[in-house]
Design an enzyme around this catalytic site. Structure first.
Site, mmCIF file in Angstrom:
data_model
loop_
_atom_site.group_PDB
_atom_site.id
_atom_site.type_symbol
_atom_site.label_atom_id
_atom_site.label_comp_id
_atom_site.label_asym_id
_atom_site.label_seq_id
_atom_site.Cartn_x
_atom_site.Cartn_y
_atom_site.Cartn_z
ATOM 1 C CD GLU A 1 6.855 8.003 5.554
ATOM 2 O OE1 GLU A 1 6.331 8.875 4.827
ATOM 3 O OE2 GLU A 1 6.399 6.850 5.660
ATOM 4 C CB SER B 1 14.202 -9.775 -22.294
ATOM 5 O OG SER B 1 15.494 -9.374 -21.853
ATOM 6 C CD GLU C 1 3.871 5.390 8.861
ATOM 7 O OE1 GLU C 1 3.634 5.179 7.642
ATOM 8 O OE2 GLU C 1 3.933 6.523 9.369
#
Length: 814
Positions: free
Chosen positions: A193, A612, A316
């Site tokens: 990572e 919305s 992972e």
């Protein structure tokens, strides 16, 4: 330790059959015989032939199928620092018995590396890593080793590239040299990572600079490994994207070093995020939409890489425990089946942490008793992967109870060891307690002092707060301001715009209005009067329960029952928007239990003004062609609510679907936002007292309806926007105002809206109001799916929240 048999005569006999190889024997060899393609010792036992086989990366990954992470172990500062026991071969054998065919061994080298320029790795640490790798290989499994939690010095920016690369290359030179003679059952992973920690784009695919530097890091490591000799010229190597994400922006910019056919793409995919990782997200998984969505995500990876000959390993994945075992089982089986059927191997992230209902509970194996916390999940993984376990799993029979603290005077929160100070020793001790490395604190009041957010639980939330305190990002703990739940001061906290003029009960209308309370007992019910089809979400002790509706009637609803007797925390959230009618809360009932003191209001407050998108219109829908259904409007999972939770803030949402500043959607008649904004109850004409809720942050996300079916007049739009900002500034003189655009516009409409809003922000800044900012959300492109009527999906709301959270943190230092 393996014994390599170098016998020229045997090699001469077999080289034409088997090619180049190493021969591994478990005991001294006294004689050999050949049986077909097998090499047997004098007793007739087969000797294992292990070398760098003529096998493609695609086929190797197909062999692996399903793997397991030895998490929070060698990736900790020391092997047992985070509460897990020392790894044993018996532990790995237990993993193999269940059918796992590979173990990813995350390794953090940082605290075991000497100074520049050699960056010599501590010999004892390298030996221990090799010992654990041998445990795995001796079980006939694949092993992956990497450079894991080393992000403090692997920094993917141009300014840090050279320094980081020099150290990374030196570290990999030593690792590669140590393992150069191992066969192809050992894989390397360049980094884990890699990302620019703390940057706004850290988990959003990174910046171009981040991705470019990561590509250069990957190339440098692959070249270093290939040049180190032995079998490393053919070693299979995993390379990650920025943060190992599967987002398109990261995948598109990933460069395979030298287009090497033995390089494998490394991705981490805890999908879907709100089920797999978010403790406040959904606890249910298993609908046809859920399955189709996950399959679609895996299809995208397959079509991009595997279909084109590039192997992929999802290094992972996993799901946290939210007391939702059946959904986790269904998810595990489907995930494994869909991935493996596409030639993608998957590795469950097992960090050894077990505390049901907590945000870090990924553990499958009880490493102390060598039994399984969740045998059902393990079996589901094997069914999905098409693997037969060697034995039936032994479950772990009991849960670890969380102690209930007794209130004691003069508690110093955070001081778990009772030495009168709050420092890193307390932080380490708290982490060990959470990971079950210790069963109690040295101080008699340690249990109370550890619960720094006063939620009657000791978990990773407390640990995060402790770290923030030590890093001086907070100056006190929430527990210092909170009241102790008791029966002397019962009450309810109302979050949102409520009208209390009716003695029968308070009324609300806007999206996200919610009531929050503490109660003692085993059950809770509520009586609600609703003017339309309104949907609600109860969250008990942090666990979201299935939503329910009250449709134009008065109804008593059993929210929860069968709880362990004690103190509990309840949030009851209005999922649907104001246009579906007002709601009145007529009372709560706790059976033989009782209402306790009201929770303390959060200090941080955010007001959201929108349409919305802010309402979360259709975000749980299954198709962009599907029309609006109230059930699928979940404001709890709107970008607004997620952002507020990210920042430990409350959220007031003043939003109405189809509304605009100068025109409503399609030119529909009716009130505009400035007509709705002043009201508590927009249908009843009850006006809001702005002094009751003074936010530090106001987020405006308007303009979509002004530029969707036709384009607003510039002068009218800019004037209306400035009038809204003036109204906000009049009510909240010190607020930071974030003016947002996206994610539903496109083309000319997007260009005009962006241009006009930017002009408004610039005009405010030039006039001296420097607390007005522009934010553009990621525009949806279908990669994260759609809700109903082309509205943002929950995944898109999450991306919006990540962007907005980063912007607010940057401006306010939260």
């Amino acid at each position: 330790m393996k014994k390599i048999v170098s016998l020229v005569c045997v090699l001469v006999m077999l080289v034409s059959i088997l090619g180049s190889f190493s021969v591994v024997a478990a005991s001294p060899v006294k004689g050999f015989q050949v049986s077909g393609t097998k090499l047997l010792d004098a007793s007739g036992n087969e000797l294992v032939m292990r070398g760098m086989r003529d096998i493609s990366a695609i086929d190797l990954v197909k062999e692996i199928k399903i793997g397991w992470n030895l998490g929070n172990t060698l990736d900790a500062p020391t092997e047992t620092a985070w509460g897990n026991p020392r790894t044993t071969k018996a532990m790995i054998e237990k993993v193999r018995e269940m059918g796992f065919n590979a173990v990813r061994v995350p390794v953090t080298w940082d605290t075991h590396i000497g100074p520049a320029p050699d960056y010599k790795i501590d010999e004892a640490w390298l030996n221990r890593v090799e010992e654990v790798v041998n445990y795995v290989l001796d079980c006939g499994m694949y092993a992956i080793i990497n450079v894991h939690h080393d992000n403090t010095w692997i920094i993917p920016t141009y300014a840090n590239e050279q320094r980081s690369k020099e150290k990374l290359v030196k570290v990999w030179e030593q690792i590669a040299t140590r393992f150069k003679d191992y066969d192809d059952h050992l894989l390397f992973e360049t980094m884990n990572e890699p990302r620019e920690v703390g940057s706004p784009m850290e988990w959003m695919g990174g910046t171009y600079e981040n991705r470019d530097v990561i590509n250069r890091f990957n190339l440098a490591v692959v070249n270093t490994i290939r040049a180190s000799g032995g079998n490393n010229d053919k070693r299979f190597i995993l390379v990650p994207t920025n943060a190992a994400t599967g987002l398109d922006v990261a995948l598109n910019d990933l460069v395979i070093p030298n287009n090497d056919s033995r390089v494998i793409v490394s991705i981490h995919a805890y999908s879907p995020y709100f089920f797999a990782m978010d403790v406040n997200g959904t606890s249910y998984w298993g609908s046809d939409y859920d399955k189709a969505s996950l399959t679609s995500e895996l299809d995208a990876i397959y079509n991009r890489f595997v279909k084109n000959g590039r192997a992929v390993i999802i290094g992972e994945f996993g799901t946290i425990d939210k007391n939702n075992l059946s959904s986790r089982v269904a998810h595990a089986e489907h995930y494994a089946r869909e991935a493996v059927s596409r030639g993608i191997a998957v590795f469950w992230w097992d960090n050894g942490y077990y505390n049901p209902g907590d945000a870090e509970t990924y553990a499958l194996l009880n490493r102390k008793t060598l039994s399984w916390y969740y045998p059902e999940i393990v079996q589901a993984l094997m069914r999905g992967a098409g693997v037969e376990p060697l034995v039936s799993p032994t479950p772990t029979p009991t849960l670890m109870p969380t102690p209930s603290p007794t209130v004691t005077a003069n508690i110093l929160y955070g001081d778990v060891n009772g030495d009168g100070k709050i420092n890193s020793t307390d932080c380490t001790m708290l982490k060990r307690y959470i990971l079950r490395g210790i069963e109690e604190f040295p101080s008699p009041s340690g249990i109370i002092a550890a619960d720094v957010n006063a939620d009657l639980k000791i978990n990773s939330t407390d640990l995060v707060l402790m770290k923030k305190y030590l890093l001086r990002s907070i100056d006190k703990f929430p527990a210092e301001d909170s009241q102790t739940p008791d029966e002397d001061n019962p009450g309810i906290l109302y979050n949102g715009r409520f009208d209390f003029s009716d003695p029968n009960g308070p009324k609300c209308a806007w999206s996200g209005s919610n009531v929050e309370l503490n109660f003692y007992g085993t059950e809770a019910s509520v009586t609600i009067k609703s003017g339309g089809e309104n949907w609600f979400q109860a969250i008990v002790d942090g666990n979201p329960l299935p939503p329910f509706s009250v449709n134009a009637t008065t109804s008593t609803v059993k929210l929860v029952s069968g709880l362990a007797e004690g103190a509990h925390h309840l949030v009851l959230w209005k999922r649907t928007e104001a246009s579906l009618g007002e709601v009145q809360f007529l009372g709560f009932d706790f059976g033989s239990g009782k209402l306790l003191a009201a929770p303390k209001p959060l200090e941080r407050k955010i007001e959201f003004i929108g349409d919305s998108i802010t309402c979360a219109y259709g975000n749980e829908g299954t198709s962009k062609e599907q029309s609006f259904t109230p059930k699928n409007e979940n404001s709890y999972m709107s970008y607004a609510a997620i952002t507020a939770r990210n920042l430990n803030a409350s959220a007031n949402m003043i939003a109405w679907s189809g509304i605009g500043l100068t025109m409503n959607y399609g030119g529909a008649p009716g009130p505009l936002i400035m007509d709705r904004y002043p009201y508590t109850l927009p249908y009843s004409g009850v006006r809001w007292d702005f002094s009751k809720y003074v936010p530090q942050v106001v987020v405006i996300n308007l303009g979509t309806n002004d530029f969707s079916t036709s384009f607003a007049d510039k002068t009218k739009f800019v004037t209306a926007y400035k009038n809204l900002i003036s109204e906000v500034r009049r009510n909240y003189p010190d607020a930071h105002i974030f003016c947002c655009v996206g994610p539903m516009l496109w083309g000319t409409g997007l260009d005009l809206c962006r241009s006009y809003v930017t002009e408004v922000v610039n005009d405010c800044n030039r006039s001296g109001d420097l607390k007005v900012y522009f934010v553009e959300f990621p525009q949806q492109d279908g990669s994260t799916g759609y809700g109903e009527d082309w509205h943002p999906s929950i995944a898109t709301h999450q991306l919006m929240a990540e962007r907005l959270t980063a912007e607010i943190k940057n401006k306010l230092g939260w």
